[in-house]
Design an enzyme around this catalytic site. Structure first.
Site, PDB file in Angstrom:
ATOM      1  N   LYS A 144      47.435  39.055  35.960  1.00  0.00           N
ATOM      2  CA  LYS A 144      46.411  38.039  35.704  1.00  0.00           C
ATOM      3  C   LYS A 144      46.512  37.565  34.255  1.00  0.00           C
ATOM      4  O   LYS A 144      46.830  38.367  33.372  1.00  0.00           O
ATOM      5  CB  LYS A 144      45.013  38.650  35.891  1.00  0.00           C
ATOM      6  N   ARG A 177      42.917  42.891  49.951  1.00  0.00           N
ATOM      7  CA  ARG A 177      43.161  42.802  51.393  1.00  0.00           C
ATOM      8  C   ARG A 177      44.109  43.909  51.857  1.00  0.00           C
ATOM      9  O   ARG A 177      44.077  44.318  53.011  1.00  0.00           O
ATOM     10  CB  ARG A 177      43.692  41.404  51.748  1.00  0.00           C
TER      11      ARG A 177
HETATM   12  N1  BES Z   1      39.745  40.630  42.524  1.00  0.00           N
HETATM   13  C1  BES Z   1      40.348  39.383  42.719  1.00  0.00           C
HETATM   14  C2  BES Z   1      39.356  38.317  43.179  1.00  0.00           C
HETATM   15  C3  BES Z   1      38.301  37.925  42.177  1.00  0.00           C
HETATM   16  C4  BES Z   1      38.533  36.914  41.267  1.00  0.00           C
HETATM   17  C5  BES Z   1      37.071  38.533  42.199  1.00  0.00           C
HETATM   18  C6  BES Z   1      37.547  36.549  40.367  1.00  0.00           C
HETATM   19  C7  BES Z   1      36.089  38.182  41.297  1.00  0.00           C
HETATM   20  C8  BES Z   1      36.320  37.185  40.387  1.00  0.00           C
HETATM   21  C9  BES Z   1      41.432  39.476  43.785  1.00  0.00           C
HETATM   22  O1  BES Z   1      42.077  40.689  43.899  1.00  0.00           O
HETATM   23  C10 BES Z   1      42.460  38.470  43.445  1.00  0.00           C
HETATM   24  O2  BES Z   1      43.023  38.558  42.407  1.00  0.00           O
HETATM   25  N2  BES Z   1      42.685  37.509  44.338  1.00  0.00           N
HETATM   26  C11 BES Z   1      43.620  36.482  44.116  1.00  0.00           C
HETATM   27  C12 BES Z   1      44.241  36.160  45.454  1.00  0.00           C
HETATM   28  C13 BES Z   1      45.420  35.227  45.374  1.00  0.00           C
HETATM   29  C14 BES Z   1      46.553  35.883  44.639  1.00  0.00           C
HETATM   30  C15 BES Z   1      45.833  34.864  46.780  1.00  0.00           C
HETATM   31  C16 BES Z   1      42.925  35.278  43.532  1.00  0.00           C
HETATM   32  O3  BES Z   1      41.766  35.028  43.886  1.00  0.00           O
HETATM   33  O4  BES Z   1      43.503  34.603  42.693  1.00  0.00           O
HETATM   34 ZN    ZN Z   2      43.723  40.855  42.572  1.00  0.00          ZN
END
Ligand code: BES
Ligand code: ZN
Ligand code: ZN
Length: 509
Positions: free
Chosen positions: A280, A354
């Site tokens: 991230k 997931r």
């Molecule tokens: N934990 C994150 C989702 C999230 C983002 C929760 C912001 C709370 C605030 C999750 O694991 C994630 O990173 N999801 C990705 C999915 C994508 C790679 C398909 C996302 O949302 O960018």
């Molecule tokens: Zn994530």
């Protein structure tokens, strides 16, 4: 912390008096004033009070009036009478309690209930008193902590005995829910170095053993997780300094009724989400200590339901790991065989929630429950589509989806159902494995998360998925939640699902 005393205090404590905003053209008793007050006795006394001219009684507005040496009245605006709802009561009372400098005050409960349906009004009143006084200050310097510790408030009730009696009846269950919400907030707000998976599992185990004697607690460690073939959970954990954990809690009611069901909760327990190799950006990583919010939310609902003696058998499953980077971490492009036997091409290691839920849902299905509910901070896309205010809802059984919508409405928590269509299902087909863990970039991210999880539901067991990415923290619009940090939103709705007597539509599926 606020303490609610279910009594009237004889001394002259400041009285919290609700007022409604008057429509400009309205005639009658209060026509000259923009404010009307159901408590006529108090109202007569303060009507000439000068400052009142500036008080419009809009929702959440307050005004402290000094009537005499020891006589105070705290006016609380509730907005227009026609627009008064339990949620206006919940938010306005919470805002008043938060704002006021008074350390002790008495609520005029009859006026607060007004013309609202009594059970809903009582629920809102208790929520406001019990949920608002939360603070997370264990990392503040002692002096500050001491100052904040004095932020205690004593709330007393004044009103007709029959109404106070009804409030007393609702109080014990509401208190359990509030305590559980405070615990969930503490877990979510805790720093990630402290709340790593091994420690988190231990804290839950200790809490359950101490407070839930009827609950059987099993904590699967790495070797048992390997034996369970939870290779997706292990893949997410691969780079971690800590072992993964899989907490399994089981409650059997003392008295089962013919309507009793077996309900299984599953919660995402990512104690920190760096994204893994699909790292991230720094700004998006901040706040990812809260990525275990789903597990804290379902555990809180479970805890309160057990303590309120739910008639249902309930299982609570909490897969836990962090998602970090390191030489042992799985690479994007990896293909991993899930517990269910479905192979997953992991094209983005940041779509890890997931993955751990997939193994947990498969494990859940083996228990042959009547209903599975999962909660997870699953997608950033959820915040893009629904904001911080609304929780996304998906599932495979419209009957039970309608039930949770109803329970959310009863609790004034916002849910919105996302579509699950075959086109989305096609979008996660992989060329080299059975499925991939992401769909097309920037396309229906929240629903893609939903259709991915759906693949791991066996035997058409009714299942609900709640994406709490938005609602889990920073609820600046809700005075009964801290404006910064964990909220505990959706605990009340899930709790209501666990306490609900009638699941007829499940049997007719
Ligand atoms: N934990 C994150 C989702 C999230 C983002 C929760 C912001 C709370 C605030 C999750 O694991 C994630 O990173 N999801 C990705 C999915 C994508 C790679 C398909 C996302 O949302 O960018
Ligand atoms: Zn994530
Ligand atoms: Zn995550």
């Amino acid at each position: 912390m606020y303490t609610l005393h279910l009594t009237k205090k004889a001394s002259q404590l400041p009285l919290l008096t609700p007022c409604f905003a008057q429509a400009a053209k309205s005639k009658g008793a209060g026509a000259n004033s923009p404010v009307s007050c159901p408590n006529e006795k108090v109202w007569k006394q303060i009507k000439e009070y000068q400052t009142l001219h500036h008080f419009k009684a809009s929702a959440q507005e307050t005004l402290l009036i000094n009537l005499g040496p020891k006589e105070h009245v705290l006016l609380l605006g509730l907005g227009a009478k026609e627009k008064y709802t339990p949620e206006v009561l919940r938010r306005s009372l919470a805002a008043a309690l938060k704002k006021t400098i008074l350390k002790e005050l008495t609520l005029d409960v009859e006026a607060l209930v007004g013309s609202l349906p009594v059970p809903e009004a009582i629920a809102a009143l208790l929520d406001a008193c019990l949920l608002t006084g939360y603070q997370f200050n264990r990392y503040k310097k002692s002096a500050t902590t001491a100052a904040q510790a004095t932020e205690t408030k004593n709330i007393y009730l004044d009103g007709p005995a029959a109404l106070i009696e009804k409030i007393k009846k609702s109080y014990p269950a509401k208190l359990e829910v509030a305590k559980a919400i405070f615990l969930a907030r503490d877990f979510i707000n805790e720093t990630p170095q402290t709340l790593h998976p091994e420690h988190y599992a231990q804290l839950i185990e200790q809490d359950a053993k101490k407070h839930l004697p009827k609950v059987k607690v099993t904590v699967l460690k790495k070797a048992q997780i390997q034996r369970e073939q939870m290779h997706l959970l292990l893949a997410v954990n691969a780079a971690s300094h800590y072992e993964p954990r899989f907490v399994h809690l089981h409650y059997r009611p003392t008295k089962k009724s013919p309507q009793s069901k077996h309900l299984v909760l599953v919660g995402k327990g990512i104690t920190f989400d760096t994204g893994g190799y699909s790292l991230k950006p720094s700004a998006s990583m901040v706040g990812m200590k809260g990525d275990m919010g789903g597990s804290a939310t379902v555990y809180a609902a479970f805890r309160a339901a057990v303590l309120s003696q739910s008639p249902h058998e309930i299982t609570c499953l909490l897969p836990m790991t962090d998602n970090t980077v390191g030489p042992k971490g799985i690479f994007p492009d990896a293909i991993v065989k899930s517990r269910a036997g479905i192979t997953v091409e992991i094209l983005n290691t940041d779509a890890e929630g997931r993955l751990i839920l997939a193994d947990a849902l498969d494990y859940a299905c083996d228990l042959k429950p009547d209903l599975i509910i999962d909660a997870a901070t699953l997608t950033g896309a959820c915040i893009v589509s629904l904001g911080k205010e609304v929780c996304a809802l998906m599932g495979n059984h419209q009957g039970v989806i309608e039930i949770i919508k109803e329970e959310a409405k009863n609790n004034d928590e916002y849910l919105w159902q996302m579509p699950m269509i075959d086109e989305y299902r096609d979008d996660i087909k992989s060329k080299t494995a059975d499925i991939k863990n992401i769909g097309s970039p920037m396309r229906a991210g929240t629903a893609i998360g939903g259709v991915f999880l759906e693949k791991f539901i066996k035997d058409q067991i009714p299942w609900i998925h709640l994406d709490i990415a938005g609602v889990s923290d920073d609820q600046t619009h809700l005075p009964y939640c801290p404006s910064h940090g964990a909220s505990g939103i959706m605990v009340r709705t899930i709790y209501s699902m666990l306490m609900r007597a009638n699941y007829q539509s499940l049997s007719n599926a």
